[in-house]
Design a protein around this motif. Structure first.
Motif, PDB file in Angstrom:
ATOM      1  N   CYS A 296       5.590  -0.210  -3.644  1.00 27.49           N
ATOM      2  CA  CYS A 296       4.202  -0.085  -4.087  1.00 27.49           C
ATOM      3  C   CYS A 296       3.291  -0.696  -3.021  1.00 27.49           C
ATOM      4  CB  CYS A 296       4.047  -0.822  -5.408  1.00 27.49           C
ATOM      5  SG  CYS A 296       2.368  -0.931  -5.984  1.00 27.49           S
ATOM      6  N   ASN A 298       0.317  -1.547  -3.414  1.00 22.88           N
ATOM      7  CA  ASN A 298      -0.636  -2.477  -4.017  1.00 22.88           C
ATOM      8  C   ASN A 298      -0.085  -3.901  -4.094  1.00 22.88           C
ATOM      9  OD1 ASN A 298      -3.147  -2.954  -5.365  1.00 22.88           O
ATOM     10  ND2 ASN A 298      -1.970  -3.134  -7.278  1.00 22.88           N
ATOM     11  N   CYS A 299       1.217  -4.018  -4.343  1.00 23.58           N
ATOM     12  CA  CYS A 299       1.739  -5.365  -4.573  1.00 23.58           C
ATOM     13  C   CYS A 299       2.754  -5.810  -3.512  1.00 23.58           C
ATOM     14  CB  CYS A 299       2.371  -5.467  -5.962  1.00 23.58           C
ATOM     15  SG  CYS A 299       3.771  -4.374  -6.190  1.00 23.58           S
ATOM     16  N   TRP A 334       8.784  -6.012  -2.322  1.00 24.29           N
ATOM     17  CA  TRP A 334       8.030  -5.484  -3.452  1.00 24.29           C
ATOM     18  C   TRP A 334       7.991  -6.533  -4.539  1.00 24.29           C
ATOM     19  CZ3 TRP A 334      10.592  -4.714  -8.171  1.00 24.29           C
ATOM     20  CH2 TRP A 334       9.848  -4.080  -9.164  1.00 24.29           C
ATOM     21  N   GLY A 336       5.852  -6.137  -7.764  1.00 23.84           N
ATOM     22  CA  GLY A 336       5.622  -5.606  -9.116  1.00 23.84           C
ATOM     23  C   GLY A 336       4.203  -5.901  -9.554  1.00 23.84           C
ATOM     24  N   CYS A 337       3.503  -4.892 -10.051  1.00 25.43           N
ATOM     25  CA  CYS A 337       2.127  -5.082 -10.529  1.00 25.43           C
ATOM     26  C   CYS A 337       1.808  -4.012 -11.565  1.00 25.43           C
ATOM     27  CB  CYS A 337       1.147  -5.020  -9.366  1.00 25.43           C
ATOM     28  SG  CYS A 337       0.978  -3.366  -8.650  1.00 25.43           S
ATOM     29  N   CYS A 340       2.134  -0.231 -10.258  1.00 27.37           N
ATOM     30  CA  CYS A 340       3.455   0.404 -10.182  1.00 27.37           C
ATOM     31  C   CYS A 340       4.232   0.181 -11.477  1.00 27.37           C
ATOM     32  CB  CYS A 340       4.244  -0.122  -8.989  1.00 27.37           C
ATOM     33  SG  CYS A 340       4.484  -1.890  -8.973  1.00 27.37           S
TER      34      CYS A 340
HETATM   35 ZN    ZN Z   1       2.895  -2.683  -7.487  1.00 28.48          ZN
END
Ligand code: ZN
Length: 408
Positions: A296, A298-299, A334, A336-337, A340
């Motif tokens: 992901c 984003n995170c 990674w 986790g957020c 995702c």
């Molecule tokens: Zn994420």
């Protein structure tokens, strides 16, 4: 995280699904929304299981009382206009589903197979043509993209190797075909099965029961004045030899073969009995392709690699990059957020190995060198191996070093 068995055990068996027409529609809608590739409707001893395949993973969707099996299967048969009372033989059909989110018709290929607990149904959602054109989705690094583009200018034989089998070979093959205007070339394909419909391309479907196979098709095709020929898969010596002949007579031939690396493909063709001097002058490029999970964006966060891991990365990248450049690479992990959904199953990334058959390899092919010997020489001639490609993508923040090294 729970595994699928635990998830399934926790799910309740649902008795009432309401109106079966609405229920089946909701399954299609959900599959499209989640970008699933396949819907599996599986009668088991105690319940009816509905699960989706997304990329390479299965997701448990519903667990229904067995009394729902007959209405659901009947509804699917009605939709695809096949015999409702035929349940002893496997059947293949097609459903055209209207996607209400953008009013587009989606083709869904349906296959049934009688099992001990009823019929199992697998539905493949065929992606519309429009999703195939984006080059970014193919994830070629620039140096490889350059090689692919150059090779496509020639009339030769180009082979794609995808591992495992569902790792997106059709997307790559059709991306290749998209480089050619079908109104300026005569393009013919033999597929098994036809997954995308392309305007002005002559697509045929393999039908072994009436002897319409790759080799019979190739033999008839030479009388069809073709420019570009796509043979879905090389499975036997006869097809391999016909493909070589077609490439030697100035056709661009595209095909796939079931091996696990670029050079192993050449060895496989030699083992099939293709004459090495014909092979070396007909084959131009082998692309080996695999899928990795993408992290992901984003995170993801920077990660300091352990010393042994760093050493491995250096061992693989020093031969193709500047030492100082390799030493300054940054890698990621990674976390986790929300975005995702704490699951990295959602995205995938392709990694490649592009082998161009140049004069330096021809002698090796003629002398039937081993795949390892060919790989060694190809690396000396600047082939980026699939593992190096994965590590480069890890340094781009697309995947992790740990995942890449699993390829060894
Ligand atoms: Zn994420």
């Amino acid at each position: 995280m729970l595994d699928n068995k635990e998830i399934l055990e926790k799910m309740d068996v649902r008795k009432n699904i309401g109106d079966v027409v609405d229920y089946v529609n909701s399954i299609f809608a959900k599959a499209l929304e989640r970008k699933a590739s396949d819907i599996h409707i599986e009668p088991t001893e105690f319940f009816l299981l509905i699960r989706f395949r997304q990329d390479w993973d299965f997701f448990m969707i519903d667990k229904l009382d067995r009394e729902n099996i007959s209405p659901i299967i009947t509804r699917l048969k009605v939709l695809s206009k096949v015999k409702i009372d035929e349940n002893k033989k496997p059947q293949d059909w097609k459903i055209v589903y209207m996607d209400s989110t953008d009013n587009k018709n989606i083709d869904i290929r349906v296959s049934t197979l009688p099992t001990s607990y009823w019929e199992k149904i697998v539905m493949r959602i065929l992606k519309p043509d429009a999703t195939l054109t984006n080059i970014d989705k193919l994830w070629f690094i620039d140096v490889n993209l350059e090689k692919v583009r150059e090779a496509l200018k020639s009339s030769y034989w180009i082979i794609l190797v995808a591992w495992p089998t569902w790792s997106g070979k059709s997307t790559t093959l059709f991306w290749v075909l998209k480089n050619y205007n079908p109104l300026e070339h005569n393009i013919s394909t033999l597929e098994d099965p036809i997954e995308y419909n392309i305007e002005y391309v002559n697509q045929s479907q393999v039908k072994p029961d009436i002897w319409f196979t790759f080799s019979t098709w190739l033999r008839s095709l030479v009388r069809q004045d073709p420019d570009i020929i796509m043979v879905w898969e090389i499975r036997d010596k006869e097809t391999a030899i016909l493909a070589v002949e077609a490439a030697l007579t100035w056709h661009l031939v595209l095909s796939t073969i079931h091996t696990n690396s670029a050079t192993a493909t050449i060895q496989r063709l030699i083992n099939m009995g293709v004459e090495t001097f014909l092979l070396s002058s007909s084959i131009r490029m082998v692309i080996s392709q695999r899928l990795l999970k993408k992290i992901c964006q984003n995170c993801k966060k920077e990660k300091n690699l352990s010393e042994p891991l760093l050493k491995k990365v250096r061992d693989f990248l020093y031969p193709i990059m500047d030492k100082s450049e390799v030493d300054s690479l940054v890698f990621y992990e990674w976390e986790g957020c929300e975005k995702c959904n704490w699951s990295w199953f959602k995205w995938r990334l392709w990694i490649h190995e592009v082998l161009i058959v140049e004069p330096y390899l021809e002698g090796m092919i003629i002398n039937k060198a081993s795949a390892n010997e060919m790989t060694e020489l190809a690396i000396k001639n600047w082939m980026v191996t699939i593992l190096q490609d994965a590590l480069i993508k890890a340094a781009m923040g697309l995947t992790t070093v740990e995942q890449s090294l699993q390829l060894i």
